[in-house]
Design a protein around this motif. Sequence first.
Motif, PDB file in Angstrom:
ATOM      1  N   SER A  64       0.832  -1.198   0.000  1.00  0.00           N
ATOM      2  CA  SER A  64       0.000   0.000   0.000  1.00  0.00           C
ATOM      3  C   SER A  64       0.871   1.255   0.000  1.00  0.00           C
ATOM      4  N   PHE A  65       0.417   2.294  -0.687  1.00  0.00           N
ATOM      5  CA  PHE A  65       1.136   3.565  -0.665  1.00  0.00           C
ATOM      6  C   PHE A  65       1.290   4.077   0.769  1.00  0.00           C
ATOM      7  N   LYS A  66       0.264   3.880   1.601  1.00  0.00           N
ATOM      8  CA  LYS A  66       0.324   4.412   2.967  1.00  0.00           C
ATOM      9  C   LYS A  66       1.371   3.700   3.824  1.00  0.00           C
ATOM     10  N   ASP A  67       1.785   2.489   3.415  1.00  0.00           N
ATOM     11  CA  ASP A  67       2.814   1.755   4.155  1.00  0.00           C
ATOM     12  C   ASP A  67       4.227   2.251   3.846  1.00  0.00           C
ATOM     13  N   ILE A  68       4.383   2.997   2.770  1.00  0.00           N
ATOM     14  CA  ILE A  68       5.704   3.493   2.359  1.00  0.00           C
ATOM     15  C   ILE A  68       5.852   4.928   2.848  1.00  0.00           C
ATOM     16  N   THR A  69       6.790   5.139   3.755  1.00  0.00           N
ATOM     17  CA  THR A  69       6.993   6.479   4.294  1.00  0.00           C
ATOM     18  C   THR A  69       8.184   7.196   3.661  1.00  0.00           C
ATOM     19  N   ARG A  70       9.069   6.423   3.021  1.00  0.00           N
ATOM     20  CA  ARG A  70      10.258   7.031   2.429  1.00  0.00           C
ATOM     21  C   ARG A  70      10.771   6.144   1.304  1.00  0.00           C
ATOM     22  N   VAL A  71      11.306   6.779   0.263  1.00  0.00           N
ATOM     23  CA  VAL A  71      11.935   6.075  -0.852  1.00  0.00           C
ATOM     24  C   VAL A  71      13.330   6.669  -1.025  1.00  0.00           C
ATOM     25  N   THR A  72      14.333   5.792  -1.078  1.00  0.00           N
ATOM     26  CA  THR A  72      15.698   6.264  -1.301  1.00  0.00           C
ATOM     27  C   THR A  72      16.309   5.489  -2.461  1.00  0.00           C
ATOM     28  N   LEU A 107       9.861   6.040 -10.783  1.00  0.00           N
ATOM     29  CA  LEU A 107       9.777   7.018  -9.701  1.00  0.00           C
ATOM     30  C   LEU A 107       8.851   8.181 -10.041  1.00  0.00           C
ATOM     31  N   GLU A 108       8.900   8.648 -11.277  1.00  0.00           N
ATOM     32  CA  GLU A 108       8.004   9.722 -11.713  1.00  0.00           C
ATOM     33  C   GLU A 108       6.545   9.295 -11.565  1.00  0.00           C
ATOM     34  N   PHE A 109       6.217   8.096 -12.022  1.00  0.00           N
ATOM     35  CA  PHE A 109       4.858   7.554 -11.926  1.00  0.00           C
ATOM     36  C   PHE A 109       4.470   7.379 -10.454  1.00  0.00           C
ATOM     37  N   TYR A 110       5.348   6.788  -9.667  1.00  0.00           N
ATOM     38  CA  TYR A 110       5.066   6.540  -8.249  1.00  0.00           C
ATOM     39  C   TYR A 110       4.780   7.844  -7.516  1.00  0.00           C
ATOM     40  N   TYR A 111       5.648   8.839  -7.643  1.00  0.00           N
ATOM     41  CA  TYR A 111       5.472  10.098  -6.911  1.00  0.00           C
ATOM     42  C   TYR A 111       4.190  10.815  -7.335  1.00  0.00           C
ATOM     43  N   LYS A 112       3.874  10.787  -8.619  1.00  0.00           N
ATOM     44  CA  LYS A 112       2.665  11.441  -9.111  1.00  0.00           C
ATOM     45  C   LYS A 112       1.417  10.831  -8.469  1.00  0.00           C
ATOM     46  N   TYR A 113       1.299   9.530  -8.516  1.00  0.00           N
ATOM     47  CA  TYR A 113       0.081   8.891  -8.015  1.00  0.00           C
ATOM     48  C   TYR A 113       0.089   8.728  -6.507  1.00  0.00           C
ATOM     49  N   ARG A 114       1.244   8.641  -5.904  1.00  0.00           N
ATOM     50  CA  ARG A 114       1.330   8.609  -4.434  1.00  0.00           C
ATOM     51  C   ARG A 114       0.805   9.924  -3.873  1.00  0.00           C
ATOM     52  N   THR A 115       1.181  11.036  -4.473  1.00  0.00           N
ATOM     53  CA  THR A 115       0.721  12.350  -4.044  1.00  0.00           C
ATOM     54  C   THR A 115      -0.780  12.485  -4.233  1.00  0.00           C
ATOM     55  N   GLN A 116      -1.288  12.076  -5.388  1.00  0.00           N
ATOM     56  CA  GLN A 116      -2.732  12.150  -5.635  1.00  0.00           C
ATOM     57  C   GLN A 116      -3.503  11.280  -4.654  1.00  0.00           C
ATOM     58  N   HIS A 117      -2.993  10.109  -4.362  1.00  0.00           N
ATOM     59  CA  HIS A 117      -3.635   9.185  -3.424  1.00  0.00           C
ATOM     60  C   HIS A 117      -3.676   9.790  -2.021  1.00  0.00           C
ATOM     61  N   ALA A 118      -2.572  10.407  -1.588  1.00  0.00           N
ATOM     62  CA  ALA A 118      -2.500  11.022  -0.260  1.00  0.00           C
ATOM     63  C   ALA A 118      -3.454  12.214  -0.158  1.00  0.00           C
ATOM     64  N   GLU A 119      -3.541  13.024  -1.206  1.00  0.00           N
ATOM     65  CA  GLU A 119      -4.442  14.185  -1.188  1.00  0.00           C
ATOM     66  C   GLU A 119      -5.899  13.720  -1.131  1.00  0.00           C
ATOM     67  N   ALA A 120      -6.239  12.667  -1.859  1.00  0.00           N
ATOM     68  CA  ALA A 120      -7.617  12.141  -1.831  1.00  0.00           C
ATOM     69  C   ALA A 120      -7.949  11.595  -0.444  1.00  0.00           C
ATOM     70  N   ALA A 121      -7.015  10.932   0.197  1.00  0.00           N
ATOM     71  CA  ALA A 121      -7.239  10.388   1.534  1.00  0.00           C
ATOM     72  C   ALA A 121      -7.462  11.510   2.544  1.00  0.00           C
ATOM     73  N   GLU A 122      -6.693  12.592   2.408  1.00  0.00           N
ATOM     74  CA  GLU A 122      -6.859  13.753   3.303  1.00  0.00           C
ATOM     75  C   GLU A 122      -8.231  14.396   3.118  1.00  0.00           C
ATOM     76  N   ARG A 123      -8.687  14.524   1.867  1.00  0.00           N
ATOM     77  CA  ARG A 123     -10.013  15.081   1.594  1.00  0.00           C
ATOM     78  C   ARG A 123     -11.100  14.205   2.203  1.00  0.00           C
ATOM     79  N   ASN A 124     -10.962  12.904   2.083  1.00  0.00           N
ATOM     80  CA  ASN A 124     -11.959  11.977   2.631  1.00  0.00           C
ATOM     81  C   ASN A 124     -11.998  12.060   4.159  1.00  0.00           C
ATOM     82  N   GLU A 125     -10.841  12.199   4.806  1.00  0.00           N
ATOM     83  CA  GLU A 125     -10.790  12.333   6.261  1.00  0.00           C
ATOM     84  C   GLU A 125     -11.429  13.644   6.700  1.00  0.00           C
ATOM     85  N   ALA A 126     -11.224  14.725   5.946  1.00  0.00           N
ATOM     86  CA  ALA A 126     -11.792  16.014   6.288  1.00  0.00           C
ATOM     87  C   ALA A 126     -13.313  15.999   6.190  1.00  0.00           C
ATOM     88  N   LEU A 127     -13.844  15.213   5.258  1.00  0.00           N
ATOM     89  CA  LEU A 127     -15.290  15.121   5.070  1.00  0.00           C
ATOM     90  C   LEU A 127     -15.940  14.229   6.120  1.00  0.00           C
TER      91      LEU A 127
END
Length: 128
Positions: A64-72, A107-127
Amino acid sequence: MYNKLKHIEGVNLLPREVVGPALVGSVEYFKGEKSTYHGSLVATTHRLFMNLEDHDMVCVEEISFKDITRVTVEDLLMVGHILHLWQNDKLLVSIKSISEGKLDKFLEFYYKYRTQHAEAAERNEALA
């Protein structure tokens, strides 16, 4: 076997989930003890999948994206690029022996969709 590792077979994708780039190489998997396999990481718009070749079979595990906190990324002279996925201070997965062009696309694909996924999760929590 290489082509099987680049795809995720037998996985039900979520509505509007799209499969992206894959990295194939030597995967070090840290669940309990460290194990090394020929395998791959396959990115989708919602999560990552790890394919591990074991005795001519491909085992698929979801990350899951939420399980990954850092990529090096490490760049070692004799080995090349090594991608590390972390959960807090714990190393989840490393993959090495990958080509530079594929790593950049992954990495480009991962960062793009990881960010979108995190923003959607934040919106859902706010609602909620």
